[in-house]
Motif scaffolding. Sequence first.
Motif, PDB file in Angstrom:
ATOM      1  N   TYR B 290      43.771  36.946  41.981  1.00 45.21           N
ATOM      2  CA  TYR B 290      42.922  38.084  41.626  1.00 45.21           C
ATOM      3  C   TYR B 290      43.646  39.355  42.039  1.00 45.21           C
ATOM      4  CZ  TYR B 290      39.324  34.562  41.165  1.00 45.21           C
ATOM      5  OH  TYR B 290      38.615  33.455  40.786  1.00 45.21           O
ATOM      6  N   LYS B 316      33.775  44.847  34.551  1.00 45.53           N
ATOM      7  CA  LYS B 316      33.874  44.548  33.120  1.00 45.53           C
ATOM      8  C   LYS B 316      34.999  45.333  32.476  1.00 45.53           C
ATOM      9  CE  LYS B 316      29.353  42.738  32.027  1.00 45.53           C
ATOM     10  NZ  LYS B 316      28.037  42.931  31.443  1.00 45.53           N
ATOM     11  N   ARG B 319      38.312  43.747  33.583  1.00 43.10           N
ATOM     12  CA  ARG B 319      38.489  42.443  32.949  1.00 43.10           C
ATOM     13  C   ARG B 319      38.824  42.588  31.483  1.00 43.10           C
ATOM     14  NH1 ARG B 319      33.610  38.844  35.758  1.00 43.10           N
ATOM     15  NH2 ARG B 319      34.679  38.576  37.753  1.00 43.10           N
ATOM     16  N   SER B 324      42.590  40.354  36.225  1.00 40.27           N
ATOM     17  CA  SER B 324      41.790  39.336  36.908  1.00 40.27           C
ATOM     18  C   SER B 324      41.069  39.948  38.110  1.00 40.27           C
ATOM     19  CB  SER B 324      42.735  38.204  37.342  1.00 40.27           C
ATOM     20  OG  SER B 324      42.067  37.279  38.134  1.00 40.27           O
ATOM     21  N   LEU B 326      37.725  39.792  40.923  1.00 39.01           N
ATOM     22  CA  LEU B 326      36.698  38.970  41.557  1.00 39.01           C
ATOM     23  C   LEU B 326      35.539  39.863  41.980  1.00 39.01           C
ATOM     24  CD1 LEU B 326      36.108  36.030  42.683  1.00 39.01           C
ATOM     25  CD2 LEU B 326      36.944  36.879  44.871  1.00 39.01           C
ATOM     26  N   LEU B 327      34.345  39.532  41.514  1.00 42.41           N
ATOM     27  CA  LEU B 327      33.162  40.292  41.937  1.00 42.41           C
ATOM     28  C   LEU B 327      32.142  39.326  42.490  1.00 42.41           C
ATOM     29  CD1 LEU B 327      31.619  43.015  41.981  1.00 42.41           C
ATOM     30  CD2 LEU B 327      30.603  42.311  39.812  1.00 42.41           C
ATOM     31  N   LEU B 328      31.960  39.352  43.782  1.00 42.65           N
ATOM     32  CA  LEU B 328      31.042  38.403  44.394  1.00 42.65           C
ATOM     33  C   LEU B 328      29.697  39.058  44.659  1.00 42.65           C
ATOM     34  CD1 LEU B 328      33.511  36.530  46.711  1.00 42.65           C
ATOM     35  CD2 LEU B 328      32.494  35.748  44.583  1.00 42.65           C
ATOM     36  N   PRO B 329      28.638  38.244  44.695  1.00 44.22           N
ATOM     37  CA  PRO B 329      27.301  38.835  44.840  1.00 44.22           C
ATOM     38  C   PRO B 329      27.044  39.408  46.224  1.00 44.22           C
ATOM     39  CG  PRO B 329      27.170  36.438  44.736  1.00 44.22           C
ATOM     40  CD  PRO B 329      28.589  36.795  44.492  1.00 44.22           C
ATOM     41  N   ASP B 330      28.020  39.257  47.148  1.00 46.06           N
ATOM     42  CA  ASP B 330      27.770  39.788  48.488  1.00 46.06           C
ATOM     43  C   ASP B 330      28.157  41.263  48.601  1.00 46.06           C
ATOM     44  OD1 ASP B 330      30.495  39.638  48.416  1.00 46.06           O
ATOM     45  OD2 ASP B 330      30.666  38.022  49.880  1.00 46.06           O
ATOM     46  N   ARG B 333      26.091  43.309  50.634  1.00 48.58           N
ATOM     47  CA  ARG B 333      25.323  42.622  51.674  1.00 48.58           C
ATOM     48  C   ARG B 333      26.121  42.331  52.927  1.00 48.58           C
ATOM     49  NH1 ARG B 333      23.089  39.073  47.202  1.00 48.58           N
ATOM     50  NH2 ARG B 333      21.660  40.516  46.218  1.00 48.58           N
ATOM     51  N   LYS B 334      27.278  41.664  52.765  1.00 53.19           N
ATOM     52  CA  LYS B 334      28.085  41.337  53.942  1.00 53.19           C
ATOM     53  C   LYS B 334      28.779  42.589  54.460  1.00 53.19           C
ATOM     54  CE  LYS B 334      29.189  36.494  53.129  1.00 53.19           C
ATOM     55  NZ  LYS B 334      30.262  35.563  52.808  1.00 53.19           N
TER      56      LYS B 334
END
Lengths: 393, 393
Positions: B290, B316, B319, B324, B326-330, B333-334
């Motif tokens: 990534y 988007k 991409r 490449s 990476l999109l994480l749902p955190d 949050r983290k």
Amino acid sequence: MSSTIQKILQLCERQCFIQPVKDSLDLVEYFKFGFAGELLKNNVHQEWMLGVVINADENVFPFHSCKSASRDIIKDFSEPFEYVKKLNNAQLPFGITETRQDVRDTIDSSLQEEMRYFYPKKHTTLLSCIFAKPGNAMQRFYQWQRQRKMWWRKLNSIVRIRSEHVIPYIKIILLLLLQFSASPGRFSLTDIQNMPEAQLVEIKAEFPWGSQTVETIRYFGAKPFENSGDEHKTIFEVKDGRKKVLPHIIESVISLDTSVMVFVCDAFDEPLFLDSPRQVTRFHRKLAPYKVSFSASSSSATVGEELSELSLFLTKQLRNAGISTLLLPDVARKSLESQFARNDELGIPYTIVLNDATLRNGIVGMRSRDTTLKEQVHVYELKTYMEKLLKNY
Amino acid sequence: MSSTIQKILQLCERQCFIQPVKDSLDLVEYFKFGFAGELLKNNVHQEWMLGVVINADENVFPFHSCKSASRDIIKDFSEPFEYVKKLNNAQLPFGITETRQDVRDTIDSSLQEEMRYFYPKKHTTLLSCIFAKPGNAMQRFYQWQRQRKMWWRKLNSIVRIRSEHVIPYIKIILLLLLQFSASPGRFSLTDIQNMPEAQLVEIKAEFPWGSQTVETIRYFGAKPFENSGDEHKTIFEVKDGRKKVLPHIIESVISLDTSVMVFVCDAFDEPLFLDSPRQVTRFHRKLAPYKVSFSASSSSATVGEELSELSLFLTKQLRNAGISTLLLPDVARKSLESQFARNDELGIPYTIVLNDATLRNGIVGMRSRDTTLKEQVHVYELKTYMEKLLKNY
């Protein structure tokens, strides 16, 4: 056997694309790829990676499996799912792809002979699974169908006449002349079929000899979990916001080998040239094994030698920019027409033509495979211009 | 077991790169690739294609073989050779590559344990053969050694501090601080060994636990033809100008699986961060699975929601440009630090950091994995800037 597919297979062998290897029952056992086929296969695979993994709406994580599919989606995906679930914080949606070496158990031997070429027994399967939120999975299923159809249409071989190439009225004549070639509507979606385990949609390609399934899309919902053990349910349990749910599964399958065959058939064309048909493979420029080739016509051996050296210099420049370029030693020896004919069969979108004047004024002709027209470009601008031409779809 | 390689293997498993699968004798049977490993493997393979096939000095034609090598170079190459000879007008030089699924018959079980990870029994071999003119084959052999060494060096993980990133004196301090990381001299050529059948040179990678062969280059000359039948001699006979000659063969072999392992080990680093070591994989940006990830720190849930949406929009966009991401749902949050730590382990070169101010002024921080410094970029420029950063080596 339809004469068109016979011609395609002969061209494939002549230009080292693919050679179907048959078993004792005369069924296609697998495809042997030559160098042009290997380059094409690599390009198809990279476009699939781009479309399905890199430029996806969800995070999509690629895996590889050495074993053949068990057709039990839960069992096949439980291991990668556990990894991805952890990384994705157990939140939907996300996707997983698997590349597999698959073997078809049964080939319908009653199939029309030409259709069998699309179903080799051993082939590489590219499989993708979207794990969607129950609430919008159905919507994602429809959207996914459209996206996949667009992927096929985007890469098909419709003749693109760029406006710079030609003056308007020639353009109209050309459009009329060329309209019998590959149509953007070749790829279409079937209606949804309701199967016991899933809703099924296929993407089909229309050919003169019949229609061919190129991709199968299934919407399983959460059905695969109904018959699976509690252990699997725990693995697959994820969060949709704060609720614990089982994901809804949308699965999409293509065969890499079949796709290569389909793109060759899609690209094949026999336009008339000086009253006799000439064979062309009109690959989309992203798929074409080679993007550029060189030819030269010279008045003397000395000039020929200098043009060969210039071709070599320009080839190195293009290759250095990552542009796949074919430079054969016949550059200044064979007739231009025989070189064009070979380049058209290999599906090379552009042939750069050098002649005596090039050494004086630095101008080369850029012959388009699709229009057979030549455009003038200065050697200093060639690389930048080619990069621009090849960048977009 | 050296503690470094133990750490590397733990990181590989944690971040889903590779997992060595062992047999009953505790030897590495093969590598199981996770999603990060699959992306890395694909990138290594594409860079090899670029370096050895597309951007080669000769025309190089890629083939694929389903069978394991017989170690008889003449037998293995006679079929592709015939095809290519015809296309290339029987003129030297040209090249042929073969991708093979190979099985090593013997693994030296006396090998140091950590070294065994570099020799899985089943692996993909990338083999390339140059068929050179007898007159300059020896020169080509030396040139080829240099080119291959440069390929490895170009892709290794030396920290590249771009001048735009930092003001001069910080740059000097950083260079001093970071010089203990991966060195460009990790990859080097051995002296030429004279073997009965060929002259042999290896490209080796130096690691704290010993040195590892990553590529083997052999110059066979025309020796393989001495013991082969007349039938083979006729197939391989080509023209050098007007003379009929047998080509001189230069062969180069790498293992794709070993290369992935080597690049992971090359990239692994443990710089000190706030007095405690942090693990980083400093992949070259062309190899990194990534290229970009997103993080956000927000004062409230509402702002967090808006920042997540902005991250999604930017993801988007990237991409769509084939980057490449990476999109994480955190994302919101983290803690930022825990997200950076994960991204560093995954080897992501850039993390885009959004905060409350981003919604007002459109400015994001672009944190570099290698310098841990943040640069300010406007969201409108992000895509173009990333494309520029990722274009060059």
